[in-house]
Design a protein around this motif. Structure first.
Motif, PDB file in Angstrom:
ATOM      1  N   PHE A 196      -0.577  16.291  -1.485  1.00 50.27           N
ATOM      2  CA  PHE A 196      -0.013  14.931  -1.462  1.00 50.27           C
ATOM      3  C   PHE A 196       1.503  14.960  -1.250  1.00 50.27           C
ATOM      4  O   PHE A 196       2.068  14.017  -0.708  1.00 50.27           O
ATOM      5  N   LYS A 197       2.140  16.058  -1.665  1.00 54.63           N
ATOM      6  CA  LYS A 197       3.607  16.163  -1.512  1.00 54.63           C
ATOM      7  C   LYS A 197       4.011  16.506  -0.071  1.00 54.63           C
ATOM      8  O   LYS A 197       5.198  16.575   0.247  1.00 54.63           O
ATOM      9  N   THR A 198       3.028  16.739   0.783  1.00 53.91           N
ATOM     10  CA  THR A 198       3.321  17.071   2.180  1.00 53.91           C
ATOM     11  C   THR A 198       2.966  15.944   3.146  1.00 53.91           C
ATOM     12  O   THR A 198       3.236  16.053   4.345  1.00 53.91           O
ATOM     13  N   VAL A 199       2.336  14.882   2.635  1.00 56.76           N
ATOM     14  CA  VAL A 199       1.813  13.860   3.564  1.00 56.76           C
ATOM     15  C   VAL A 199       2.950  13.039   4.155  1.00 56.76           C
ATOM     16  O   VAL A 199       3.813  12.529   3.436  1.00 56.76           O
ATOM     17  N   ASP A 200       2.929  12.928   5.479  1.00 56.88           N
ATOM     18  CA  ASP A 200       3.905  12.110   6.202  1.00 56.88           C
ATOM     19  C   ASP A 200       3.281  10.723   6.386  1.00 56.88           C
ATOM     20  O   ASP A 200       2.523  10.482   7.331  1.00 56.88           O
ATOM     21  N   TRP A 201       3.600   9.814   5.471  1.00 51.65           N
ATOM     22  CA  TRP A 201       2.941   8.505   5.476  1.00 51.65           C
ATOM     23  C   TRP A 201       3.321   7.662   6.693  1.00 51.65           C
ATOM     24  O   TRP A 201       2.604   6.725   7.040  1.00 51.65           O
ATOM     25  N   LYS A 202       4.439   8.004   7.336  1.00 57.63           N
ATOM     26  CA  LYS A 202       4.803   7.265   8.562  1.00 57.63           C
ATOM     27  C   LYS A 202       3.754   7.503   9.651  1.00 57.63           C
ATOM     28  O   LYS A 202       3.376   6.588  10.373  1.00 57.63           O
ATOM     29  N   VAL A 203       3.293   8.765   9.752  1.00 59.35           N
ATOM     30  CA  VAL A 203       2.261   9.097  10.743  1.00 59.35           C
ATOM     31  C   VAL A 203       0.956   8.370  10.406  1.00 59.35           C
ATOM     32  O   VAL A 203       0.272   7.823  11.283  1.00 59.35           O
ATOM     33  N   VAL A 204       0.618   8.350   9.129  1.00 61.90           N
ATOM     34  CA  VAL A 204      -0.621   7.697   8.693  1.00 61.90           C
ATOM     35  C   VAL A 204      -0.528   6.191   8.963  1.00 61.90           C
ATOM     36  O   VAL A 204      -1.498   5.564   9.417  1.00 61.90           O
ATOM     37  N   ALA A 205       0.652   5.624   8.721  1.00 57.54           N
ATOM     38  CA  ALA A 205       0.851   4.181   8.958  1.00 57.54           C
ATOM     39  C   ALA A 205       0.700   3.846  10.445  1.00 57.54           C
ATOM     40  O   ALA A 205       0.152   2.793  10.799  1.00 57.54           O
ATOM     41  N   GLU A 206       1.161   4.749  11.309  1.00 54.81           N
ATOM     42  CA  GLU A 206       0.994   4.510  12.757  1.00 54.81           C
ATOM     43  C   GLU A 206      -0.486   4.521  13.142  1.00 54.81           C
ATOM     44  O   GLU A 206      -0.945   3.696  13.939  1.00 54.81           O
ATOM     45  N   ARG A 207      -1.241   5.442  12.556  1.00 57.87           N
ATOM     46  CA  ARG A 207      -2.698   5.464  12.837  1.00 57.87           C
ATOM     47  C   ARG A 207      -3.353   4.196  12.319  1.00 57.87           C
ATOM     48  O   ARG A 207      -4.250   3.627  12.962  1.00 57.87           O
ATOM     49  N   HIS A 208      -2.904   3.756  11.146  1.00 55.69           N
ATOM     50  CA  HIS A 208      -3.466   2.534  10.549  1.00 55.69           C
ATOM     51  C   HIS A 208      -3.167   1.319  11.431  1.00 55.69           C
ATOM     52  O   HIS A 208      -4.038   0.475  11.655  1.00 55.69           O
ATOM     53  N   ALA A 209      -1.964   1.269  11.976  1.00 56.31           N
ATOM     54  CA  ALA A 209      -1.577   0.130  12.824  1.00 56.31           C
ATOM     55  C   ALA A 209      -2.456   0.056  14.077  1.00 56.31           C
ATOM     56  O   ALA A 209      -2.725  -1.032  14.590  1.00 56.31           O
ATOM     57  N   LYS A 210      -2.919   1.234  14.549  1.00 56.28           N
ATOM     58  CA  LYS A 210      -3.743   1.257  15.771  1.00 56.28           C
ATOM     59  C   LYS A 210      -5.220   1.055  15.473  1.00 56.28           C
ATOM     60  O   LYS A 210      -6.003   0.743  16.371  1.00 56.28           O
ATOM     61  N   ALA A 211      -5.633   1.293  14.212  1.00 57.59           N
ATOM     62  CA  ALA A 211      -7.071   1.218  13.867  1.00 57.59           C
ATOM     63  C   ALA A 211      -7.552  -0.218  13.955  1.00 57.59           C
ATOM     64  O   ALA A 211      -6.828  -1.149  13.626  1.00 57.59           O
ATOM     65  N   GLY A 212      -8.774  -0.378  14.392  1.00 54.05           N
ATOM     66  CA  GLY A 212      -9.377  -1.706  14.457  1.00 54.05           C
ATOM     67  C   GLY A 212      -8.841  -2.533  15.616  1.00 54.05           C
ATOM     68  O   GLY A 212      -9.040  -3.738  15.657  1.00 54.05           O
ATOM     69  N   LYS A 213      -8.115  -1.885  16.529  1.00 53.95           N
ATOM     70  CA  LYS A 213      -7.601  -2.619  17.698  1.00 53.95           C
ATOM     71  C   LYS A 213      -8.376  -2.221  18.944  1.00 53.95           C
ATOM     72  O   LYS A 213      -8.920  -1.148  19.001  1.00 53.95           O
TER      73      LYS A 213
END
Ligand code: MN
Length: 236
Positions: free
Chosen positions: A219-236
């Motif tokens: 959890f101390k290595t997760v780059d949440w910016k990358v995850v947020a970008e994937r989330h923004a594209k999901a369901g589109k």
């Protein structure tokens, strides 16, 4: 004998062999999948993920998935031309004789690619913006999400992954998959936003049987910016 090109010479040198007669199966890989470069040095995620684990995990395990995916699809140019995500989403259309090999190695290739991209030095913490709101709304809080993902990783018996996924409406869930199965293979497909590898090869050198300590460190290595970008594209 024709003059080998630069890639062939490099490949032969890497393989430690003097012979430059490249087998047909290897030449087919040029049209296939490649091991992506790690976006940071092997020791960049220390002390959470140790350099030796990174080097072996990327250079041997991930490489083997890529090589075996190319072998499974050798000669099947229509499949070799598709993006890995498209192959995984239509896994039931892959010829039955090679389907399990594509599940194992294509899943392994894509899961690990996401995994490396989801981590970064000096990362961790919590997401912000719409992803933070979506996590709060789906799980109650980031801490509760973290507990749920940790539990999914701990209770995955044997080898597999724990995931934060989004469905086609963008709704979040935590799931785990066995072996190298990808959320993209599910019906309907789920989009993997971030996943943690709980195969022993991902943590055993440093953490031995303490998977829970590895999960906390990851959890101390997760780059949440990358995850947020994937989330923004999901369901589109
Ligand atoms: Mn792995």
């Amino acid at each position: 004998m024709r003059t080998p090109d630069r890639r062939e010479v490099l490949r032969a040198a890497l393989a430690g062999g003097a012979a430059l007669a490249i087998p047909a199966a290897l030449k087919a890989q040029e049209a296939g999948f490649a091991l992506p470069k790690l976006p940071y040095a092997f020791d960049a995620l220390e002390p959470h993920i140790d350099a030796a684990t990174m080097e072996i995990h990327w250079g041997r395990h991930h490489k083997a998935y890529v090589d075996n995916l190319n072998k499974a699809l050798a000669g099947k140019d229509d499949w070799l031309k598709k993006p890995i995500t498209a192959i995984l989403k239509s896994i039931n259309d892959v010829p039955a004789t090679i389907r399990q090999a594509v599940i194992n190695n294509g899943g392994g290739h894509h899961n690990h690619t996401l995994f490396w991209e989801s981590m970064a030095p000096k990362a961790g913490g919590e997401p912000a913006g719409p992803l933070a709101k979506a996590i709060d709304s789906a799980f109650g809080s980031f801490a509760k999400f973290q507990e749920k993902l940790t539990a999914a990783g701990l209770t995955r018996f044997g080898s597999g992954w724990a995931w934060l996924v989004a469905d086609d409406q963008g709704k979040l869930d935590v799931i785990s998959t066995a072996n190298q199965d990808s959320p993209l293979m599910m019906t309907p497909a789920l989009t993997p936003l971030v996943g943690v590898d709980v195969w022993e090869h991902a943590y055993y050198l440093k953490y031995q049987n303490k998977r829970v300590d590895y999960l906390a460190a990851w959890f101390k290595t997760v780059d949440w910016k990358v995850v947020a970008e994937r989330h923004a594209k999901a369901g589109k």
